[in-house]
Design a protein around this motif. Structure first.
Motif, PDB file in Angstrom:
ATOM      1  N   TRP A 266      29.715  -3.825 -25.069  1.00  0.00           N
ATOM      2  CA  TRP A 266      28.496  -3.725 -25.453  1.00  0.00           C
ATOM      3  C   TRP A 266      28.543  -2.684 -26.930  1.00  0.00           C
ATOM      4  O   TRP A 266      28.861  -1.503 -26.318  1.00  0.00           O
ATOM      5  CB  TRP A 266      27.443  -2.986 -24.475  1.00  0.00           C
TER       6      TRP A 266
ATOM      7  N   LYS B  57      30.795   8.882 -18.514  1.00  0.00           N
ATOM      8  CA  LYS B  57      29.532   8.208 -19.239  1.00  0.00           C
ATOM      9  C   LYS B  57      29.278   6.857 -18.764  1.00  0.00           C
ATOM     10  O   LYS B  57      30.101   6.231 -18.429  1.00  0.00           O
ATOM     11  CB  LYS B  57      29.904   8.237 -20.903  1.00  0.00           C
TER      12      LYS B  57
ATOM     13  N   VAL C  92      23.793   0.181 -27.404  1.00  0.00           N
ATOM     14  CA  VAL C  92      23.650   0.542 -26.181  1.00  0.00           C
ATOM     15  C   VAL C  92      24.314   1.664 -26.094  1.00  0.00           C
ATOM     16  O   VAL C  92      25.480   1.958 -25.860  1.00  0.00           O
ATOM     17  CB  VAL C  92      24.019  -0.249 -24.795  1.00  0.00           C
ATOM     18  N   PRO C  93      23.565   2.948 -26.109  1.00  0.00           N
ATOM     19  CA  PRO C  93      24.399   4.239 -26.280  1.00  0.00           C
ATOM     20  C   PRO C  93      25.056   4.897 -24.880  1.00  0.00           C
ATOM     21  O   PRO C  93      24.362   4.481 -23.923  1.00  0.00           O
ATOM     22  CB  PRO C  93      23.306   5.508 -26.795  1.00  0.00           C
ATOM     23  N   LEU C  94      25.940   5.707 -25.273  1.00  0.00           N
ATOM     24  CA  LEU C  94      26.552   6.290 -23.975  1.00  0.00           C
ATOM     25  C   LEU C  94      25.690   7.351 -23.453  1.00  0.00           C
ATOM     26  O   LEU C  94      25.263   8.186 -24.321  1.00  0.00           O
ATOM     27  CB  LEU C  94      28.164   6.763 -24.671  1.00  0.00           C
TER      28      LEU C  94
ATOM     29  N   GLN D  42      26.754   3.172 -19.900  1.00  0.00           N
ATOM     30  CA  GLN D  42      25.873   2.448 -20.794  1.00  0.00           C
ATOM     31  C   GLN D  42      24.870   1.752 -19.930  1.00  0.00           C
ATOM     32  O   GLN D  42      25.183   1.167 -18.781  1.00  0.00           O
ATOM     33  CB  GLN D  42      26.486   1.315 -21.503  1.00  0.00           C
TER      34      GLN D  42
ATOM     35  N   HIS E 247      28.206   0.521 -28.955  1.00  0.00           N
ATOM     36  CA  HIS E 247      27.441   1.850 -28.733  1.00  0.00           C
ATOM     37  C   HIS E 247      26.252   1.853 -29.398  1.00  0.00           C
ATOM     38  O   HIS E 247      25.390   2.732 -29.096  1.00  0.00           O
ATOM     39  CB  HIS E 247      28.508   2.990 -28.761  1.00  0.00           C
TER      40      HIS E 247
ATOM     41  N   THR F  65      30.378  -5.530 -16.126  1.00  0.00           N
ATOM     42  CA  THR F  65      29.220  -5.108 -16.118  1.00  0.00           C
ATOM     43  C   THR F  65      28.605  -4.693 -14.504  1.00  0.00           C
ATOM     44  O   THR F  65      28.751  -5.646 -13.691  1.00  0.00           O
ATOM     45  CB  THR F  65      28.061  -5.960 -16.722  1.00  0.00           C
TER      46      THR F  65
END
Ligand code: HEM
Length: 491
Positions: free
Chosen positions: A279, A256, A284-286, A258, A281, A198
């Motif tokens: 995480w 991409k 937490v969407p791409l 997140q 998807h 992260t």
């Protein structure tokens, strides 16, 4: 056309290079053979230390094009303004093998990208997997020792590898990826890349968001089995990349991210800074933000690949780290390795030079030079005549800091007593189990077979521990690994 003049390193013409100077036709060399001595002495110094990990690698250069403006999230200049293009150099690698090892090993692949932005170089130093084996940095050297060759036999030793993994249940998510069908990418063009860690963005308002990066191959994922890998030449990945680019078939990746707010992170059910976890998807969407295309091969492998130096500490304004402990230790490790491998002035080597002006007060050191790319800044910095800060020469162009790029303070979310804290994590199996459950029947059989094959000859207590971890991740996982292991052992 006149032929190019062959010279010595000091530029003097070489009269001939077929024989050395000797006392008589059959006599000994004389001491005036300085051209011969130069040639032999330089040859002795051709090798530099290879990278302590990720020694075998392939690189290509190209461009990152932004397709979504991220000004609301970050002040990073290269992420603002749709259509913005940033030159990049990428390097892909295997982890454990030395420089001339086999490209087709079952091993994690490194996935590093240097973005030459107008505000400095940002290095995304990731892998082809979204997670890693450990969450505690002090385990990294021990882990790598078990992956590299045995100190006595100089051979790969599966006992060492399994012993490490068995004693570290947090590795099982990554082990499940590595031993699955994704463990041997068919080429470097046919795999994804991930920051794994992260990282963070910060914007003008001082707001921070946590961010994970994903590079999705536009060539499609392709993998090979151990049996297929054994039939592929050991230099396949290098050849495949060079030849594809030479043919004009430029590999590309859809980039991409997140993104998670600090508030979301506080309430997230998973520790968002645990490197052994993704995480999901669904949570937490791409978000698609750009395209990376590689369209140029290096002209000189040593200069542009061996000397290419990536470091997670190469941040630019608007991009920073996170409380991930492994990431933080990497902020120190890479630049340290490069000072050893390439000298204190490794950032002056042309492939590592920023494409923007560099002005600081660091001086001298091995191989200090002037900056041919950015031009020599007249005042201040390595290339100028002022070597101290603060000074009273800002009006003459001496470099001054830019407070507008200050990073917001990193929050500490707990009562933070200094000491050794439990870093065992809250759960080591859920995501490994989820991944296993996403496999079809054939994939499950194949991963069980890779476990079973590599576990042959490993001591019984370690085998039992490994099987226990598989059961803990998923009942069927444990059952299949155990059955296949026993069948091979008793065959
Ligand atoms: C405590 C943990 C780690 C330490 C101490 C560490 C240390 C190192 C060192 C010293 C190098 C060689 C650098 C050089 O000589 O230029 C290296 C290379 C590399 N590491 Fe790590 N590493 C760690 C974890 C990771 C993780 C978690 C990832 C991926 C998410 C990763 C990805 C890479 C890659 C891709 C390279 C090759 C970079 C290149 O292409 O030159 N490492 N690592």
């Amino acid at each position: 056309m006149n032929p190019t003049r062959y010279t010595t390193a000091n530029g003097a013409p070489v009269p001939q290079d077929d024989t050395s100077i000797t006392a008589g036709e059959r006599g000994p060399l004389t001491f005036d053979n300085w051209r011969l001595f130069e040639k032999l002495a330089h040859f002795n110094r051709e090798r530099i230390p290879e990278r302590v990990v990720h020694a075998r690698g392939t690189s290509a250069q190209g461009v990152f094009r932004l397709t979504r403006d991220l000004s609301d999230l970050t002040i990073a200049d290269f992420l603002r303004g749709v259509g913005k293009e940033t030159p990049v150099a990428a390097r892909f690698s295997t982890v454990a093998g030395g420089q001339d090892s086999n490209d087709m090993e079952r091993d994690v692949r490194g996935f590093s990208v240097k973005f030459y932005t107008e505000q400095g170089n940002w290095d995304m130093v990731g892998n082809n997997t979204p997670v890693f084996f450990i969450r505690e940095p002090s385990k990294f050297p021990d882990f790598i020792h078990t992956q590299k060759k045995d100190p006595r036999t100089n051979l790969v030793n599966w006992q060492n590898r399994w012993e490490f993994w068995a004693l570290h249940p947090e590795s099982f998510h990554q082990v499940t990826i590595l031993l699955s069908d994704r463990g041997i990418p068919a080429s470097l063009r046919h795999m994804h890349g991930f920051s794994s860690h992260t990282l963070s963005f910060f914007n003008e308002k001082g707001e921070r968001h946590w961010v994970k990066w994903h590079f999705k191959t536009n060539q499609g994922i392709r993998n090979v089995s151990d049996e297929e890998a054994a039939t592929i030449p050991h230099d396949h990945n290098q050849r495949d990349m060079v030849e594809a680019i030479d043919r004009g078939e430029f590999p590309s990746w859809t980039v991409k991210i997140q993104v998670m707010s600090e508030e979301q992170a506080r309430e997230f059910r998973i520790n968002p800074f645990d490197l052994t976890k993704v995480w999901p998807h669904g949570d937490v969407p791409l978000i698609e933000i750009g395209q990376m295309e590689l369209n140029k091969n290096p002209d000189n492998y040593f200069a542009e690949v061996e000397q290419l130096a990536f470091s997670p500490s190469n941040f630019v304004p608007g991009i920073s780290g996170s409380p991930d402990k492994v990431l933080q230790s990497r902020l120190l490790a890479y630049a340290d390795a490069q000072r050893y491998r390439l000298s204190a002035n490794y950032q002056q080597i042309p492939i590592n030079q920023p494409r923007c002006p560099v002005n600081h007060y660091q001086r001298d050191g091995l191989m200090a030079g002037t900056c041919p790319v950015t031009g020599q800044s007249k005042e201040g910095g390595q290339y100028g005549d002022t070597n101290f800060y603060p000074n009273a020469r800002a009006d003459q162009g001496a470099p001054v800091p830019s407070p507008e790029f200050s990073e917001p303070p990193m929050p500490l979310e707990e009562e933070a007593w200094v000491g050794y804290h439990n870093n065992r994590g809250d759960d080591n199996y859920e995501q490994a189990g989820n991944l296993y459950r996403s496999f079809d029947d054939g994939q499950r059989d194949r991963i069980a077979n890779v476990f079973a094959t590599t576990l042959q000859g490993v001591t019984a207590p370690i085998v039992s521990k490994v099987i226990e971890h598989c059961y803990a991740a998923d009942e069927d996982y444990g059952r299949r690994v155990e059955a296949r292991y026993t069948a091979l052992r008793d065959a």
